[in-house]
Scaffold this active site. Structure first.
Site, PDB file in Angstrom:
ATOM      1  N   GLN A  51       1.776  -4.819  -4.666  1.00 56.47           N
ATOM      2  CA  GLN A  51       0.941  -5.622  -3.776  1.00 56.47           C
ATOM      3  C   GLN A  51       1.715  -6.809  -3.205  1.00 56.47           C
ATOM      4  O   GLN A  51       1.605  -7.121  -2.026  1.00 56.47           O
ATOM      5  CB  GLN A  51      -0.297  -6.118  -4.523  1.00 56.47           C
ATOM      6  N   GLU A  52       2.468  -7.470  -4.055  1.00 54.05           N
ATOM      7  CA  GLU A  52       3.132  -8.698  -3.648  1.00 54.05           C
ATOM      8  C   GLU A  52       4.339  -8.475  -2.738  1.00 54.05           C
ATOM      9  O   GLU A  52       4.553  -9.235  -1.801  1.00 54.05           O
ATOM     10  CB  GLU A  52       3.561  -9.506  -4.879  1.00 54.05           C
ATOM     11  N   SER A  53       5.161  -7.465  -3.042  1.00 52.41           N
ATOM     12  CA  SER A  53       6.437  -7.340  -2.324  1.00 52.41           C
ATOM     13  C   SER A  53       6.771  -5.931  -1.853  1.00 52.41           C
ATOM     14  O   SER A  53       7.831  -5.739  -1.249  1.00 52.41           O
ATOM     15  CB  SER A  53       7.580  -7.820  -3.226  1.00 52.41           C
TER      16      SER A  53
END
Length: 170
Positions: A51-53
């Site tokens: 999700q983040e990267s």
């Protein structure tokens, strides 16, 4: 492909194999268990990374977050200090192993701080103080981030189960 890399990382984290991001997650979580810390689900850690990267170790967020788990340097410095993780400034977050170690420690802290895992995941994204303020006012954090992370958890868990079934059939 990205999906192939995610699937490989999920298998690695679940099976303790030896390459890529899954290896980093598996190694860190093994060390964490050895130090008697509360266990973290490797699939949840991988879902947050996705999700983040999107598994980009060089990812940079619009508010200064860096690396695989998109941790902001001021948060990372505090987490590193609390967990005796070597810290050499923001550049530390561009090292995938250090980023996963710091990000997973922070996620673990949020899970310890908030008994509701949904709030803990939201706190990883928004910060614990913002989540506490929302809850105190009778509100809940917006679910888009949580829903996305949980979709990644489902996808990765399904892939792991399918791969285990294939391995058992051989």
């Amino acid at each position: 492909t990205t999906v192939g890399w995610i699937e490989e990382s999920a298998r690695e984290a679940a099976d303790g194999q030896s390459t890529g991001c899954g290896r980093l997650v598996a190694e860190f979580l093994a060390e964490r268990r050895a130090r008697s810390k509360a266990p973290l689900d490797p699939v949840l850690v991988l879902a947050v990374i996705h999700q983040e990267s999107r598994f980009r170790a060089d990812a940079r967020g619009p508010r200064g977050s860096l690396g695989l788990m998109q941790v902001r340097p001021f948060v990372a410095a505090d987490v590193a200090r609390r967990h005796n993780i070597p810290w050499a400034g923001a550049k530390t977050l561009l090292d995938p192993a250090a980023n996963v170690q710091i990000g997973a420690c922070y996620l673990g802290e949020m899970l310890e701080m908030f008994p509701d895992p949904a709030l803990a995941i939201a706190a990883y994204n928004m910060g614990p103080y913002r989540v506490r303020r929302l809850v105190a006012r009778g509100h809940h954090p917006k679910p888009a981030y949580l829903v996305s992370v949980l979709k990644h958890v489902q996808m990765l868990s399904s892939e792991i189960a399918q791969n285990r079934q294939r391995s058992d059939a051989r």
